[in-house]
Scaffold this active site. Structure first.
Site, PDB file in Angstrom:
ATOM      1  N   ASP A   7      15.563  25.805 -19.529  1.00 31.26           N
ATOM      2  CA  ASP A   7      14.807  25.590 -20.759  1.00 31.26           C
ATOM      3  C   ASP A   7      13.831  26.737 -20.977  1.00 31.26           C
ATOM      4  O   ASP A   7      13.037  27.081 -20.094  1.00 31.26           O
ATOM      5  CB  ASP A   7      14.058  24.263 -20.655  1.00 31.26           C
ATOM      6  CG  ASP A   7      13.468  23.823 -21.987  1.00 31.26           C
ATOM      7  OD1 ASP A   7      14.248  23.599 -22.924  1.00 31.26           O
ATOM      8  OD2 ASP A   7      12.233  23.705 -22.075  1.00 31.26           O
ATOM      9  N   GLU A  10      18.714  28.903 -22.268  1.00 30.46           N
ATOM     10  CA  GLU A  10      18.407  28.322 -23.574  1.00 30.46           C
ATOM     11  C   GLU A  10      17.320  29.205 -24.188  1.00 30.46           C
ATOM     12  O   GLU A  10      16.144  28.904 -24.131  1.00 30.46           O
ATOM     13  CB  GLU A  10      17.940  26.865 -23.411  1.00 30.46           C
ATOM     14  CG  GLU A  10      17.719  26.123 -24.720  1.00 30.46           C
ATOM     15  CD  GLU A  10      16.255  26.068 -25.155  1.00 30.46           C
ATOM     16  OE1 GLU A  10      16.006  25.590 -26.268  1.00 30.46           O
ATOM     17  OE2 GLU A  10      15.374  26.486 -24.386  1.00 30.46           O
TER      18      GLU A  10
END
EC number: 2.4.99.16
Length: 714
Positions: free
Chosen positions: A433, A462
């Site tokens: 993330d 990401e």
């Protein structure tokens, strides 16, 4: 992990008096020479430049996967008119380059000095390659004899050429087995036999079989080796796969009209349907305990003026607000189950032919154990409070970003420990993330430290961020990356982006997610059900790896407010059970279509490639046409997609037939893998696509030609 080149040679002292240059001076007294400056060497006899695949001048490894056909190219040249040749020394992990077979390069393209060969790695790990250039006296001799005999010159004029050829054959014969030694010796004798007519003297040496043997066993002179470069080879899942994201906590039963919290056991009940749709990777958002301090509720305003703390007692909070008194990054949420329950979920996923990807989010809720035990791992404001995450005007009071600079040794070690906890539980893929908000040197250290012991572990970035950061994350070690595909909707945008990704496929691998819990693009909000098909076809066919967030197959398209890409009733802040079976039974599900797309992808090796992506002309801007080929299987697929979800689109293609393995005048049989229809196509073809019937052609090509490895996209 970086390749290290020798440093520049030391600058010699300036002589006190002029003297005659020696041979040694030629090799040592040129510290500013361009060749020495680039390579640390001034002894390169022949020219070797523009080698690919190379990442950042060799500072980082290029990338490939096991079984992938990897083109290696270089510009190779020399002075004068004598023939030059080249080969690649392709060395597997742990081996010595000196013992590797000769992999000859061949000229390609419209540039006379550009050379190409293809290698296919057969195992994971760090491979190396080196381009070698050399003088090719056999080719020089062959050309000289051809042009002189064509000019009518006779044996007397070619006497020296004939003897030179005989001597070259003698050299090759010296290293041949008995059969070829005899044949080459016979050919050399013929060249020296003045009693024969000229055609008879040269015929044995020019025989096809002899020339093929000489090509495979050349005489190499002035051998010049270029720099050694690295290629890190991953398992095939690094390049090809279909991802499905869902929240285990939303899989609980609905009791008396109320959603109940799911568990790993209820989530496992969803797995057979995911496998039936043909997905390879099951991606789970964070499964850790969720913070209670500043917890956000359903449709919580994230903007100034809203009160994010007014939530109900059953609101589960955001999974990305990691950590509470119940544990941190190395624990599972108690409502989901235990670590053993998670291991059972992972094992069930494997039984169904899939694997688990787990979210790795380096941030903490205010009540995460790290906050009390290691406050130095966070940023303290002047008023003594810890800074929470902000992306103005959004505020994430339930998340504390990590400060990587106060105690890097301690925090780095903790991150590695946490990763190994989940690796020991069976996870070999991590979706990271927001990696672009963390230091690059941290990721370089962490990824390659893991790969030293576990080369099969993959990392997906990401990183919806600026191009420079996205590309650098890939260079330093990330296996895959989220992309801008979600926001590329017009033909020109898609073509430009596809070309960019194909051109950089030697280090950056895309993952085309059609939607995410954070991104509901306007095209899906307004494009109707056909647009869901259109975006799925584009993602699944253009990129070897693509992904779907749960709910896409149910055409979920309502935003929290006009102009927003956030879902109404976002699953990030609440439980969201779905009745997938009922939707599919009633024909209101896209699951069968997704299943078919994944079946097509698995059946066609061409669709498992990125570097062979090519776009073709079509005279309607609302139609896009592209192809992919696979050199190993000779597979080729042509795709035409309508980009308008509301209106029938008509156009005529103008195909680049050589890119598909045919000459311009040839025709081919194409079979639509979505409808089963077959067509006879050539360069120009009429296309009509009604989005409410079928917005795309996915055409398997049948033709007699072999598909060659295409040169790299530029």
């Amino acid at each position: 992990m970086a390749s290290r080149r020798p440093g520049h040679p030391a600058v010699p002292p300036v002589p006190h008096r002029v003297r005659q240059a020696t041979a040694a001076d030629v090799l040592t007294r040129r510290p500013l020479d361009s060749v020495a400056g680039m390579t640390g060497r001034a002894d390169l006899r022949l020219g070797i430049t523009d080698v690919d695949p190379v990442v950042s001048c060799g500072a980082f490894s290029a990338r490939a996967v096991v079984g992938e056909h990897v083109p290696i190219t270089a510009t190779v040249f020399r002075e004068g008119h004598d023939a030059v040749a080249a080969n690649v020394v392709w060395t597997p992990p742990g081996a010595d380059g000196a013992g590797q077979p000769l992999r000859r390069m061949a000229r390609f393209g419209d540039q006379p000095d550009r050379w190409l060969t293809t290698v296919v790695p057969d195992r994971e790990g760090r491979w190396t390659f080196q381009v070698e250039a050399w003088s090719d006296p056999l080719a020089t001799w062959h050309h000289a004899v051809d042009v002189k005999t064509a000019a009518g010159q006779g044996a007397e004029e070619l006497a020296n050429d004939l003897e030179e050829g005989a001597r070259l054959l003698d050299r090759v014969a010296g290293g041949a087995d008995a059969e070829w030694r005899a044949r080459l010796t016979e050919a050399a004798a013929a060249l020296r036999d003045a009693s024969l007519e000229m055609p008879a003297r040269i015929a044995p040496a020019m025989a096809e079989a002899v020339q093929r043997y000489l090509y495979e066993h050349p005489v190499r002179e002035l051998v010049t080796g270029g720099p050694v470069y690295e290629v890190w080879v991953d398992r095939p899942r690094a390049l090809f796969g279909s991802w499905y994201e869902f929240f285990p906590r939303s899989t609980g039963p609905v009791v008396d009209g109320r959603a109940t919290h799911g568990t790993f056991a209820t989530a496992a009940e969803r797995l057979p349907a995911v496998a039936d749709m043909g997905f390879d990777v099951v991606y789970l958002p964070p499964i850790h305990p969720i913070g209670t301090v500043n917890r956000k509720g359903p449709n919580t305003p994230q903007y100034p003026g809203g009160n994010p703390y007014e939530i109900g007692p059953d609101d589960p909070g955001s999974p990305w607000a990691i950590g509470s008194a119940e544990g941190g990054h190395d624990a599972v949420h108690p409502q989901l189950g235990t670590m053993e329950d998670f291991r059972a979920f992972v094992e069930r996923t494997r039984e169904l032919g899939m694997e688990v990807a787990l979210d790795f989010a380096l941030q903490a809720a205010p009540d995460h154990p790290w906050v009390a035990a290691h406050p130095e791992w966070f940023t303290t404001k002047p008023d003594g409070t810890i800074a929470y995450a902000e992306n103005p005007p959004k505020k994430y009071q339930d998340i504390y970003p990590v400060n990587f600079d106060n105690d890097p040794e301690g925090f780095y070690a903790e991150c590695l420990r946490v990763l190994r906890v989940w690796m020991d539980a069976g996870v070999r893929v991590f979706r990271v993330d927001n990696p672009h908000t963390k230091p690059l040197n941290f990721w370089h250290w962490l990824i390659w430290t893991v790969k030293e012991t576990d080369p099969d572990v993959l990392f997906l970035a990401e990183a919806f961020t600026r191009p420079a950061m996205m590309h650098q994350l890939a260079r330093i070690g990330y296996t895959q990356s989220y992309t801008y595909f979600t926001w590329r909707t017009a033909r020109g945008e898609l073509e430009d982006y596809g070309r960019e990704l194909a051109a950089n496929c030697h280090y950056m691998r895309p993952n085309f997610f059609v939607n995410t819990p954070d991104i509901l693009h306007a095209s899906l909000q307004l494009g109707g059900p056909p647009m869901f098909k259109i975006r799925a076809v584009l993602a699944a066919m253009m990129s070897p790896t693509w992904g779907v967030y749960s709910g896409f197959e149910l055409f979920e398209h309502v935003a929290v407010r006009p102009g927003s890409e956030e879902y109404l009733d976002s699953e990030k802040y609440q439980l969201r059970p779905r009745d997938f079976a009922a939707a599919e039974a009633s024909g209101r599900s896209l699951a069968p279509y997704l299943r078919r797309l994944n079946e097509i992808r698995r059946a066609h090796p061409a669709l498992q490639q990125l570097r062979t992506l090519r776009f073709h002309d079509v005279d309607n801007p609302n139609l896009i046409c592209f192809s992919k080929t696979d050199p190993g299987s000779q597979d080729a697929v042509l795709v035409v997609v309508a980009l308008d979800g509301h209106n029938t689109q008509i156009g005529t293609t103008s195909l680049d037939l050589p890119a598909l393995g045919l000459d311009w005048y040839e025709r081919m049989t194409v079979t639509d893998e979505l409808t089963g229809a077959s067509y006879d196509w050539g360069q120009f073809n009429y296309v009509e696509l009604d989005p409410y019937r079928e917005p795309a052609h996915v055409l398997a090509i049948t033709h007699p030609r072999t598909v060659q490895v295409p040169p790299p996209v530029t």
